[in-house]
Design an enzyme around this catalytic site. Sequence first.
Site, short mmCIF file in Angstrom:
data_model
loop_
_atom_site.label_atom_id
_atom_site.label_comp_id
_atom_site.label_asym_id
_atom_site.label_seq_id
_atom_site.Cartn_x
_atom_site.Cartn_y
_atom_site.Cartn_z
N THR A 144 55.50 84.14 90.42
CA THR A 144 54.93 85.49 90.43
C THR A 144 55.48 86.31 91.61
O THR A 144 55.95 87.44 91.44
CB THR A 144 53.40 85.42 90.54
OG1 THR A 144 52.91 84.59 89.49
CG2 THR A 144 52.78 86.79 90.43
N LEU A 145 55.40 85.73 92.82
CA LEU A 145 55.88 86.46 94.00
C LEU A 145 57.36 86.76 93.89
O LEU A 145 57.81 87.89 94.11
CB LEU A 145 55.64 85.61 95.27
CG LEU A 145 54.46 86.00 96.14
CD1 LEU A 145 53.17 85.96 95.38
CD2 LEU A 145 54.37 85.11 97.37
N VAL A 223 56.89 85.22 103.10
CA VAL A 223 55.59 85.64 102.57
C VAL A 223 54.96 84.47 101.80
O VAL A 223 54.07 84.67 100.98
CB VAL A 223 55.72 86.87 101.64
CG1 VAL A 223 55.93 88.14 102.45
CG2 VAL A 223 56.82 86.69 100.60
N ALA A 224 55.45 83.25 102.05
CA ALA A 224 54.96 82.08 101.31
C ALA A 224 53.86 81.39 102.10
O ALA A 224 52.70 81.78 102.06
CB ALA A 224 56.13 81.14 101.01
N ARG A 225 54.22 80.38 102.87
CA ARG A 225 53.28 79.69 103.76
C ARG A 225 54.06 79.27 105.00
O ARG A 225 55.23 78.89 104.90
CB ARG A 225 52.71 78.43 103.10
CG ARG A 225 51.57 78.67 102.12
CD ARG A 225 50.26 79.11 102.79
NE ARG A 225 49.20 79.32 101.82
CZ ARG A 225 48.93 80.48 101.23
NH1 ARG A 225 49.64 81.55 101.49
NH2 ARG A 225 47.92 80.57 100.38
N ASP A 249 54.86 86.95 107.50
CA ASP A 249 53.46 87.21 107.18
C ASP A 249 52.62 85.95 107.37
O ASP A 249 51.39 86.03 107.45
CB ASP A 249 53.36 87.67 105.71
CG ASP A 249 51.97 88.19 105.35
OD1 ASP A 249 51.45 89.04 106.10
OD2 ASP A 249 51.41 87.76 104.33
N GLU A 254 47.90 79.80 112.28
CA GLU A 254 47.33 81.14 112.10
C GLU A 254 45.91 81.17 112.64
O GLU A 254 45.16 80.23 112.39
CB GLU A 254 47.33 81.51 110.60
CG GLU A 254 48.73 81.64 110.03
CD GLU A 254 48.76 82.02 108.56
OE1 GLU A 254 47.72 82.43 108.01
OE2 GLU A 254 49.83 81.91 107.96
N HIS A 273 49.15 87.67 107.69
CA HIS A 273 48.87 87.05 106.39
C HIS A 273 48.10 88.02 105.47
O HIS A 273 46.98 87.74 105.04
CB HIS A 273 48.09 85.74 106.56
CG HIS A 273 48.18 84.85 105.34
ND1 HIS A 273 48.07 83.49 105.38
CD2 HIS A 273 48.37 85.16 104.02
CE1 HIS A 273 48.19 83.00 104.16
NE2 HIS A 273 48.37 83.99 103.31
N ALA A 276 49.50 90.36 100.42
CA ALA A 276 48.97 90.60 99.07
C ALA A 276 47.72 91.47 99.09
O ALA A 276 47.09 91.67 98.06
CB ALA A 276 48.65 89.25 98.40
P1 NAD Z 1 53.53 80.85 91.28
O1 NAD Z 1 52.88 79.59 90.87
O2 NAD Z 1 53.52 82.00 90.32
O3 NAD Z 1 55.04 80.59 91.64
C1 NAD Z 1 55.49 79.52 92.41
C2 NAD Z 1 56.90 79.20 91.95
O4 NAD Z 1 57.49 78.28 92.87
C3 NAD Z 1 56.93 78.56 90.57
O5 NAD Z 1 57.92 79.20 89.82
C4 NAD Z 1 57.29 77.12 90.86
O6 NAD Z 1 58.04 76.52 89.83
C5 NAD Z 1 58.15 77.29 92.11
N1 NAD Z 1 58.30 76.06 92.90
C6 NAD Z 1 57.40 75.07 93.12
N2 NAD Z 1 57.93 74.10 93.89
C7 NAD Z 1 59.19 74.49 94.16
C8 NAD Z 1 60.25 73.92 94.90
N3 NAD Z 1 60.11 72.73 95.49
N4 NAD Z 1 61.40 74.59 94.98
C9 NAD Z 1 61.56 75.79 94.36
N5 NAD Z 1 60.61 76.38 93.64
C10 NAD Z 1 59.43 75.74 93.54
O7 NAD Z 1 52.85 81.26 92.64
P2 NAD Z 1 52.97 82.68 93.37
O8 NAD Z 1 51.81 83.53 93.00
O9 NAD Z 1 54.35 83.21 93.20
O10 NAD Z 1 52.74 82.24 94.89
C11 NAD Z 1 53.68 81.40 95.52
C12 NAD Z 1 53.16 81.00 96.88
O11 NAD Z 1 53.18 82.12 97.74
C13 NAD Z 1 51.70 80.55 96.88
O12 NAD Z 1 51.62 79.16 96.63
C14 NAD Z 1 51.22 80.91 98.25
O13 NAD Z 1 51.42 79.84 99.13
C15 NAD Z 1 52.13 82.05 98.66
N6 NAD Z 1 51.42 83.35 98.66
C16 NAD Z 1 51.33 84.02 99.83
C17 NAD Z 1 50.69 85.25 99.88
C18 NAD Z 1 50.58 86.03 101.16
O14 NAD Z 1 49.59 86.70 101.37
N7 NAD Z 1 51.54 85.99 102.02
C19 NAD Z 1 50.13 85.80 98.69
C20 NAD Z 1 50.26 85.08 97.51
C21 NAD Z 1 50.92 83.86 97.50
#
Ligand code: NAD
Length: 307
Positions: A144-145, A223-225, A249, A254, A273, A276
């Site tokens: 999604t991101l 913006v992941a973790r 972010d 944190e 953080h 979103a």
């Molecule tokens: P999502 O489930 O839609 O997408 C995650 C993607 O990563 C999937 O396509 C999955 O196949 C892929 N993936 C999993 N393991 C992988 C790997 N080892 N190598 C490559 N790709 C891999 O989730 P999302 O909504 O896109 O969110 C992703 C992450 O972003 C969340 O888990 C969260 O930790 C982080 N996030 C952060 C914020 C923020 O405020 N900064 C907001 C939302 C999400």
Amino acid sequence: FELERLGVHDSVDAVFPPSELATHLADLPVAVDVIGDDEIADCDAVVTIEYREALLELDWIHSIQAGVDRFPFDDLEAANVILTNSTGIHDRTVGETVAGYLLAFSRRLHDHVANQQERRWERPEWDEAFTLPGKTACVVGTGTLGRGVAETLGALGVRVIGVRRSGDPVPGFEEIYANDDLLEAVADAEFVIATVPLTDETHHLFDAEAFDAMREDAYFVNVARGPVVDEPALIDALESDSIEGAALDVFEAEPLPEDSPLWSMDEVIVTPHCAAYTRDYFRDVGEIVRDNVGRLEADDEFHNRVV
Ligand code: NAD
């Protein structure tokens, strides 16, 4: 299971007022109440941001975040608790946040904001500002991101390439690399953007070797973790000018500790953080919860089920 009482745990207050979500869901055919820790046991299901051991007694937990790395999957499974998350709603918010970081760097807005604090009228050097069309962004993680980032940056004329486990094509990405080719994928990108979930596989995915592989004028965006980055290695890369800058972010610790050198680097943007955040967050989460309550009644599989 039978859903009679759905709690909105007051920890969601970190992102929106719990009462907004409870009111939004008031028309559901179940009781929806804002609850604290001592009322968890009175519910069948809880919407929350934080994990509590008392939640193991329930049938269903819904996380208002997409990232559920803080929840103990094994314990939940053993206790027969369903966990759903809020993936699928953060494409536009995070996409726009990332576009904001890139525009700040390209148009030097972060410098102007810093100068304004000092009432300093100072123009950029002639060769500092640039424009985004034709620049390459490598987005690591195409969920999604990743897709939201690709769409938003694509609209700004950025060439977007991606990295995913399979290496299969994804709409909106000009080219896709497999995880094994990460170092090759980042090598030609002016921007490298982390959008993967935190798992055993992605822990410290961005390490000294990855930063070494990046261009010297590259900006890194997380913006992941926090723990998908080896933070000391990132700090080294920034201090030694082996990359140009970063927009962060999320962090290994944190809130980011006051003594972190990241706070005071000119080419680093720190945000708390909140990539979103949106005033519509409670509505977006509410629609996922509403949909799943409907699925429960219809005996269908839950959407966004993680455990
Ligand atoms: P999502 O489930 O839609 O997408 C995650 C993607 O990563 C999937 O396509 C999955 O196949 C892929 N993936 C999993 N393991 C992988 C790997 N080892 N190598 C490559 N790709 C891999 O989730 P999302 O909504 O896109 O969110 C992703 C992450 O972003 C969340 O888990 C969260 O930790 C982080 N996030 C952060 C914020 C923020 O405020 N900064 C907001 C939302 C999400």
